[in-house]
Write a protein that holds these residues in place. Structure first.
Motif, PDB file in Angstrom:
ATOM      1  N   GLU A  54      -9.415   4.146   0.934  1.00 26.05           N
ATOM      2  CA  GLU A  54      -8.889   4.246  -0.427  1.00 26.05           C
ATOM      3  C   GLU A  54      -7.734   5.244  -0.507  1.00 26.05           C
ATOM      4  O   GLU A  54      -6.728   4.996  -1.172  1.00 26.05           O
ATOM      5  CB  GLU A  54     -10.004   4.644  -1.399  1.00 26.05           C
ATOM      6  CG  GLU A  54     -10.984   3.525  -1.674  1.00 26.05           C
ATOM      7  CD  GLU A  54     -12.144   3.955  -2.546  1.00 26.05           C
ATOM      8  OE1 GLU A  54     -12.285   5.177  -2.828  1.00 26.05           O
ATOM      9  OE2 GLU A  54     -12.915   3.073  -2.955  1.00 26.05           O
ATOM     10  N   ALA A  55      -7.885   6.379   0.170  1.00 28.62           N
ATOM     11  CA  ALA A  55      -6.812   7.379   0.169  1.00 28.62           C
ATOM     12  C   ALA A  55      -5.573   6.838   0.876  1.00 28.62           C
ATOM     13  O   ALA A  55      -4.443   7.049   0.415  1.00 28.62           O
ATOM     14  CB  ALA A  55      -7.285   8.656   0.846  1.00 28.62           C
ATOM     15  N   GLY A  56      -5.757   6.136   1.983  1.00 27.14           N
ATOM     16  CA  GLY A  56      -4.625   5.541   2.691  1.00 27.14           C
ATOM     17  C   GLY A  56      -3.894   4.519   1.844  1.00 27.14           C
ATOM     18  O   GLY A  56      -2.665   4.456   1.842  1.00 27.14           O
ATOM     19  N   THR A  57      -4.664   3.732   1.089  1.00 25.83           N
ATOM     20  CA  THR A  57      -4.055   2.742   0.203  1.00 25.83           C
ATOM     21  C   THR A  57      -3.255   3.421  -0.904  1.00 25.83           C
ATOM     22  O   THR A  57      -2.094   3.095  -1.139  1.00 25.83           O
ATOM     23  CB  THR A  57      -5.144   1.836  -0.414  1.00 25.83           C
ATOM     24  OG1 THR A  57      -5.839   1.169   0.633  1.00 25.83           O
ATOM     25  CG2 THR A  57      -4.536   0.818  -1.345  1.00 25.83           C
ATOM     26  N   PHE A  58      -3.875   4.373  -1.580  1.00 23.37           N
ATOM     27  CA  PHE A  58      -3.224   5.027  -2.710  1.00 23.37           C
ATOM     28  C   PHE A  58      -2.002   5.827  -2.270  1.00 23.37           C
ATOM     29  O   PHE A  58      -0.914   5.690  -2.843  1.00 23.37           O
ATOM     30  CB  PHE A  58      -4.216   5.941  -3.432  1.00 23.37           C
ATOM     31  CG  PHE A  58      -3.595   6.735  -4.538  1.00 23.37           C
ATOM     32  CD1 PHE A  58      -3.222   6.119  -5.722  1.00 23.37           C
ATOM     33  CD2 PHE A  58      -3.345   8.084  -4.392  1.00 23.37           C
ATOM     34  CE1 PHE A  58      -2.631   6.835  -6.749  1.00 23.37           C
ATOM     35  CE2 PHE A  58      -2.754   8.816  -5.408  1.00 23.37           C
ATOM     36  CZ  PHE A  58      -2.400   8.186  -6.586  1.00 23.37           C
ATOM     37  N   LEU A  59      -2.163   6.666  -1.261  1.00 21.45           N
ATOM     38  CA  LEU A  59      -1.046   7.513  -0.825  1.00 21.45           C
ATOM     39  C   LEU A  59       0.078   6.695  -0.203  1.00 21.45           C
ATOM     40  O   LEU A  59       1.260   6.999  -0.402  1.00 21.45           O
ATOM     41  CB  LEU A  59      -1.532   8.582   0.142  1.00 21.45           C
ATOM     42  CG  LEU A  59      -2.436   9.649  -0.474  1.00 21.45           C
ATOM     43  CD1 LEU A  59      -2.985  10.569   0.603  1.00 21.45           C
ATOM     44  CD2 LEU A  59      -1.694  10.430  -1.522  1.00 21.45           C
ATOM     45  N   GLY A  60      -0.273   5.666   0.561  1.00 26.20           N
ATOM     46  CA  GLY A  60       0.749   4.805   1.145  1.00 26.20           C
ATOM     47  C   GLY A  60       1.547   4.079   0.085  1.00 26.20           C
ATOM     48  O   GLY A  60       2.775   3.984   0.168  1.00 26.20           O
ATOM     49  N   LEU A  61       0.855   3.584  -0.946  1.00 22.18           N
ATOM     50  CA  LEU A  61       1.542   2.877  -2.019  1.00 22.18           C
ATOM     51  C   LEU A  61       2.414   3.823  -2.831  1.00 22.18           C
ATOM     52  O   LEU A  61       3.580   3.526  -3.108  1.00 22.18           O
ATOM     53  CB  LEU A  61       0.516   2.187  -2.919  1.00 22.18           C
ATOM     54  CG  LEU A  61       1.060   1.271  -4.004  1.00 22.18           C
ATOM     55  CD1 LEU A  61       1.834   0.121  -3.383  1.00 22.18           C
ATOM     56  CD2 LEU A  61      -0.089   0.729  -4.840  1.00 22.18           C
ATOM     57  N   LEU A  62       1.874   4.963  -3.192  1.00 20.99           N
ATOM     58  CA  LEU A  62       2.623   5.913  -4.024  1.00 20.99           C
ATOM     59  C   LEU A  62       3.846   6.466  -3.293  1.00 20.99           C
ATOM     60  O   LEU A  62       4.978   6.353  -3.772  1.00 20.99           O
ATOM     61  CB  LEU A  62       1.709   7.058  -4.452  1.00 20.99           C
ATOM     62  CG  LEU A  62       2.350   8.128  -5.329  1.00 20.99           C
ATOM     63  CD1 LEU A  62       2.688   7.546  -6.689  1.00 20.99           C
ATOM     64  CD2 LEU A  62       1.430   9.316  -5.471  1.00 20.99           C
ATOM     65  N   THR A  63       3.646   7.059  -2.133  1.00 19.98           N
ATOM     66  CA  THR A  63       4.773   7.664  -1.421  1.00 19.98           C
ATOM     67  C   THR A  63       5.730   6.608  -0.885  1.00 19.98           C
ATOM     68  O   THR A  63       6.941   6.823  -0.866  1.00 19.98           O
ATOM     69  CB  THR A  63       4.300   8.577  -0.278  1.00 19.98           C
ATOM     70  OG1 THR A  63       3.481   7.829   0.616  1.00 19.98           O
ATOM     71  CG2 THR A  63       3.545   9.770  -0.805  1.00 19.98           C
ATOM     72  N   GLY A  64       5.200   5.470  -0.453  1.00 19.22           N
ATOM     73  CA  GLY A  64       6.067   4.399   0.041  1.00 19.22           C
ATOM     74  C   GLY A  64       7.007   3.881  -1.029  1.00 19.22           C
ATOM     75  O   GLY A  64       8.196   3.679  -0.781  1.00 19.22           O
ATOM     76  N   MET A  65       6.489   3.678  -2.239  1.00 20.50           N
ATOM     77  CA  MET A  65       7.352   3.197  -3.328  1.00 20.50           C
ATOM     78  C   MET A  65       8.385   4.248  -3.722  1.00 20.50           C
ATOM     79  O   MET A  65       9.544   3.912  -3.956  1.00 20.50           O
ATOM     80  CB  MET A  65       6.498   2.818  -4.545  1.00 20.50           C
ATOM     81  CG  MET A  65       5.749   1.517  -4.382  1.00 20.50           C
ATOM     82  SD  MET A  65       6.803   0.108  -4.016  1.00 20.50           S
ATOM     83  CE  MET A  65       7.765  -0.005  -5.496  1.00 20.50           C
ATOM     84  N   PHE A 111       7.841   1.774   6.176  1.00 18.27           N
ATOM     85  CA  PHE A 111       6.798   2.194   7.117  1.00 18.27           C
ATOM     86  C   PHE A 111       5.491   2.510   6.381  1.00 18.27           C
ATOM     87  O   PHE A 111       4.408   2.148   6.835  1.00 18.27           O
ATOM     88  CB  PHE A 111       7.295   3.420   7.891  1.00 18.27           C
ATOM     89  CG  PHE A 111       6.229   4.196   8.593  1.00 18.27           C
ATOM     90  CD1 PHE A 111       5.686   3.732   9.773  1.00 18.27           C
ATOM     91  CD2 PHE A 111       5.781   5.391   8.076  1.00 18.27           C
ATOM     92  CE1 PHE A 111       4.701   4.450  10.429  1.00 18.27           C
ATOM     93  CE2 PHE A 111       4.797   6.118   8.724  1.00 18.27           C
ATOM     94  CZ  PHE A 111       4.255   5.648   9.907  1.00 18.27           C
ATOM     95  N   LEU A 112       5.578   3.161   5.235  1.00 14.82           N
ATOM     96  CA  LEU A 112       4.382   3.533   4.486  1.00 14.82           C
ATOM     97  C   LEU A 112       3.792   2.371   3.691  1.00 14.82           C
ATOM     98  O   LEU A 112       2.587   2.337   3.446  1.00 14.82           O
ATOM     99  CB  LEU A 112       4.698   4.691   3.538  1.00 14.82           C
ATOM    100  CG  LEU A 112       4.977   6.024   4.222  1.00 14.82           C
ATOM    101  CD1 LEU A 112       5.564   7.017   3.225  1.00 14.82           C
ATOM    102  CD2 LEU A 112       3.714   6.573   4.845  1.00 14.82           C
ATOM    103  N   LEU A 113       4.600   1.419   3.285  1.00 15.72           N
ATOM    104  CA  LEU A 113       4.100   0.304   2.480  1.00 15.72           C
ATOM    105  C   LEU A 113       3.433  -0.799   3.302  1.00 15.72           C
ATOM    106  O   LEU A 113       2.546  -1.480   2.790  1.00 15.72           O
ATOM    107  CB  LEU A 113       5.237  -0.292   1.649  1.00 15.72           C
ATOM    108  CG  LEU A 113       5.682   0.542   0.461  1.00 15.72           C
ATOM    109  CD1 LEU A 113       6.932  -0.056  -0.167  1.00 15.72           C
ATOM    110  CD2 LEU A 113       4.565   0.647  -0.556  1.00 15.72           C
TER     111      LEU A 113
END
Length: 138
Positions: A54-65, A111-113
């Motif tokens: 869940e943390a990987g999903t949230f942080l990847g989506l937020l910082t990636g965008m 890379f993050l998304l």
């Protein structure tokens, strides 16, 4: 990959292209997705596994965008004068650094998304797994 030479202004030619920058970021993102999946299965506790995904999903989506949108904005502001980090010392003013930061942020955002769908899907599978199954954990 095309042969790179230095132009009259000392900048490597050909210039970076958006598609190439995003493709390399996506390739790195696939590698990151594999690492996250391996890390999730290395955790034995079910709650820890779900929290990581869940943390990987949230942080990847937020910082990636955020990185991708800022990078695309910088790319647009550069008006086609896109530079590599190797061209840092060829910049003529403080505003030319935007031409270097733009592609870097686009690549980092991509890379993050890329791992986000993998971590989200695996997180849903792990969260809905039956107690005692290999997806549940120990």
């Amino acid at each position: 990959m095309a042969h790179m030479i230095r132009g009259a202004d000392g900048v490597l030619e050909p210039r970076l292209r958006l598609g190439d920058v995003m493709a390399r970021g996506a390739a790195y993102g696939v590698g990151a997705a594999v690492c996250v999946i391996v890390a999730a299965f290395a955790l034995r506790d079910h709650d820890d596994r779900v929290d990581l995904l869940e943390a990987g999903t949230f942080l990847g989506l937020l910082t990636g965008m955020v990185f991708l949108l800022i990078g695309l904005f910088f790319w647009a502001c550069s008006s086609g004068d896109i530079l590599r980090w190797r061209d840092f010392f060829t910049t003529s003013g403080p505003y030319d650094v935007v031409s270097i930061i733009g592609p870097s942020l686009v690549r980092a955002g991509t890379f993050l998304l890329v791992p986000v769908p993998f971590t989200y899907g695996l997180g849903e599978l792990v969260a809905s797994a039956a107690y005692g199954s290999w997806l549940w954990g120990a």
